[in-house]
Write an enzyme that holds these catalytic residues in place. Structure first.
Site, PDB file in Angstrom:
ATOM      1  N   ASP A 285       0.856  -1.170   0.000  1.00  0.00           N
ATOM      2  CA  ASP A 285       0.000   0.000   0.000  1.00  0.00           C
ATOM      3  C   ASP A 285       0.902   1.233   0.000  1.00  0.00           C
ATOM      4  O   ASP A 285       1.827   1.326   0.804  1.00  0.00           O
ATOM      5  CB  ASP A 285      -0.865  -0.007   1.265  1.00  0.00           C
TER       6      ASP A 285
ATOM      7  N   ASP B 154      -3.007   4.533  -2.434  1.00  0.00           N
ATOM      8  CA  ASP B 154      -4.099   5.072  -1.619  1.00  0.00           C
ATOM      9  C   ASP B 154      -4.525   6.458  -2.104  1.00  0.00           C
ATOM     10  O   ASP B 154      -3.666   7.327  -2.349  1.00  0.00           O
ATOM     11  CB  ASP B 154      -3.594   5.169  -0.162  1.00  0.00           C
TER      12      ASP B 154
ATOM     13  N   GLU C 215      -6.316   3.936  -5.989  1.00  0.00           N
ATOM     14  CA  GLU C 215      -7.648   4.066  -5.411  1.00  0.00           C
ATOM     15  C   GLU C 215      -8.217   5.412  -5.815  1.00  0.00           C
ATOM     16  O   GLU C 215      -7.549   6.437  -5.669  1.00  0.00           O
ATOM     17  CB  GLU C 215      -7.579   3.972  -3.884  1.00  0.00           C
TER      18      GLU C 215
ATOM     19  N   HIS D  56     -11.023  -3.294   3.133  1.00  0.00           N
ATOM     20  CA  HIS D  56     -10.998  -2.957   4.560  1.00  0.00           C
ATOM     21  C   HIS D  56     -11.837  -1.730   4.908  1.00  0.00           C
ATOM     22  O   HIS D  56     -11.920  -1.366   6.081  1.00  0.00           O
ATOM     23  CB  HIS D  56      -9.546  -2.721   4.974  1.00  0.00           C
ATOM     24  N   ASP D  57     -12.406  -1.059   3.898  1.00  0.00           N
ATOM     25  CA  ASP D  57     -13.254   0.112   4.154  1.00  0.00           C
ATOM     26  C   ASP D  57     -14.733  -0.184   3.936  1.00  0.00           C
ATOM     27  O   ASP D  57     -15.583   0.664   4.227  1.00  0.00           O
ATOM     28  CB  ASP D  57     -12.907   1.261   3.190  1.00  0.00           C
TER      29      ASP D  57
END
Ligand code: TEU
Length: 553
Positions: free
Chosen positions: A99, A202, A256, A329-330
């Site tokens: 990430d 990210d 993302e 994970h969100d």
């Protein structure tokens, strides 16, 4: 360096390190824990892992607040542990993408500490610092951020503020400063030289900001977003990272994005522009909310879901590459979402039908840890059981502001990010085989039936269905390259599509109906069945039945 585009045939498994496996029994997942489970990933058949942040961090946002980009958060392990993990993954034919969180740092990063303590610091211009209004009593403008509230935090009792699109402990980097870009290039090359295979970038579409820093017309959420989403220099910066780092390695990138149109998506992943390989687009996960704001709940409709996915399938065909995902994970768990059933006899069948509906689209599929065993939301009862900073912030806003509470309502827990972050369930023991001590975030007892040990014993489990789907992707090039076509698009219960490559055609039929229904495809006899969630086929489609067929012309 020749880019082999290996990501096109990859199936990527996302590990959220805090919650995957605890190797040293302190209640928190770690790198040795991950190493101990690599054979499990091998058995599933995935060939790449996306690892959520493991860098040194005060963990205000579970690692998305980095204080040292070149070291590992100690409770997760050491750099040597990391190198061992990378090596053990590569030995098993599993690549690793990390990430990359470079829209912002932690407020505990040395750059930031220096920047705010000394006006003449060489790092001052690494961040976005502006004078407030009314002698510093008011922030520089009315922009609001992703976790609610102003994007500005006052620096001590000075008249200056720094910008943060997320928590105040996550100050945004100033990408206008070429030194910041040099730093990022160095960080990329540091990890690529170590052998990592790429990055999940990210909130990468936020790194360039319009420089007027003027107030915008007030809006309910994300005020100022025209200034910080897809900013004017985004493409230039991405190209620079490509030319100065990615170009020299056979790596992949997935960015993302936030609220990204099809046109913007194409501009980011067009291979001839050499910026990113793919992006996560949230158009289909936003299907059950209004305006891309998850708190504004809207009833799920399969037709809308198909339409949104199809838009990107048609839109990116031969223009760029899609990422395929349901969870991360969100996001809350997909069990009980997107038309599936959370509990009871049809629950697993519905999860299989949903899985088949996204897995055979064109693009690279991602599986979030626990998705392959159908993990559910914990549905905790009290705010004290949750830990996520986003939820806590929103909850506090609701307490203070009746209007916000009215808008968000009860739904706040249902959409919490903690839903996806409970400890991975390896078995049904007290601490679910994750740890010998109480995990930092433990799911609830009524969800323990969804665990790896049971899944591996049952040949009809969701786990083996995922394994079979992965096998098929490896065998049939039509699944990788075939052209997508949506059939029966207005059917409210069925997601049916074909993928066509030369003389081969894949046909995917997924029912989301709770009862038996007719299958509208007339020439099924021309096809050979590759996969299904019911043993014998009959004319009618049974509840949540899915079938994957192939035909050669
Ligand atoms: O998330 C980006 C983002 O836009 C989030 O606000 C997301 O929409 C929200 O969490 C959905 O509930 C990324 C990371 O995935 C997230 O974990 C981080 O908190 C965030 O960036 C800041 O780094």
């Amino acid at each position: 360096m020749n880019h082999t585009n290996w990501y096109k045939t990859a199936v990527i498994y996302q590990i959220y390190p805090r919650s995957f496996c605890d190797g040293n029994n302190d209640g928190l997942g770690d790198i040795p824990g991950i190493i101990s489970k690599l054979d499990y990933l091998k058995e599933l058949g995935v060939n790449c892992v996306w690892l959520s942040p493991v860098y040194d961090s005060p963990q205000k946002d579970n690692g998305y607040d980095i204080s040292n980009y070149r070291d590992i958060y100690k409770p997760f392990g050491t750099l040597d542990d990391f190198k061992l993990m990378l090596n053990e993954m590569h030995k098993r034919g599993i690549r690793l993408i990390m990430d990359l969180v470079v829209n912002h740092t932690s407020d505990q990063h040395e750059w930031f500490k220096s920047a705010i303590s000394d006006k003449n610091s060489p790092y001052r211009d690494y961040y976005i610092i502006r004078k407030g209004k009314k002698n510093g009593k008011k922030p520089p403008n009315n922009w609001s951020g992703f976790f609610g509230g102003s994007t500005w935090e006052r620096i001590g009792d000075t008249d200056e503020y720094y910008l943060h699109l997320f928590t105040k402990e996550q100050p945004d980097l100033n990408w206008e400063n070429p030194k910041v870009r040099d730093e990022v290039v160095d960080i990329l090359r540091y990890w690529l030289d170590m052998g990592v295979d790429g990055f999940r970038c990210d909130v990468i579409t936020l790194i360039s900001k319009k420089q007027d820093f003027k107030s915008r017309f007030p809006t309910l959420a994300l005020c100022g977003k025209d200034a910080y989403i897809m900013g004017p220099k985004l493409h230039t910066y991405l190209k620079e990272l490509y030319d100065r780092a990615y170009a020299d390695y056979d790596c992949m990138t997935v960015g993302e994005s936030v609220l990204c149109s099809l046109k913007d998506t194409i501009s980011l992943v067009d291979p001839s522009r050499k910026e990113l390989d793919m992006i996560f687009n949230f158009s289909h996960t936003d299907v059950d909310n209004y305006l891309g704001v998850k708190y504004f709940y809207r009833k799920f409709k399969l037709k809308r879901f198909k339409k949104r996915l199809a838009k990107y399938q048609y839109g990116l065909y031969q223009k760029g590459w899609n990422s395929l995902f349901l969870e991360n994970h969100d996001q809350r768990r997909s069990t009980g979402r997107y038309g599936t059933i959370e509990r009871g006899p049809l629950s697993i069948e519905s999860a299989k039908s949903l899985a088949a509906s996204y897995f055979f689209l064109q693009g690279t599929p991602f599986i979030y840890q626990g998705q392959e065993i159908g993990m559910r939301n914990p549905s905790f009862k009290s705010i004290d059981d949750y830990q996520d900073v986003e939820l806590k912030n929103m909850y506090n806003m609701c307490q203070k502001n009746g209007f916000v509470r009215f808008l968000i309502g009860k739904h706040i827990f249902d959409v919490s990010r903690d839903n996806a972050r409970t400890a991975m369930q390896w078995d049904s023991s007290k601490y679910v085989g994750f740890s010998k001590v109480k995990p930092w975030l433990l799911g609830t007892d009524d969800n323990k039936d969804r665990n790896v040990e049971d899944a591996l014993k049952d040949k009809d489990s969701l786990f083996y269905f995922y394994k079979d789907m992965i096998e098929l992707r490896k065998k049939y090039p039509v699944i990788i390259e075939g052209k997508f076509d949506l059939l029966f698009k207005s059917n409210p219960n069925l997601f049916i599509y074909t993928r066509t490559l030369n003389n081969e055609q894949l046909l995917v039929i997924c029912s989301f109906a709770k009862k038996e229904i007719k299958c509208p495809v007339k020439d099924l006899f021309n096809y050979e069945l590759l996969l299904s969630n019911y043993k014998e086929q009959q004319d009618l489609l049974r509840p949540f039945e899915c079938r994957v067929y192939i035909k050669s012309r």
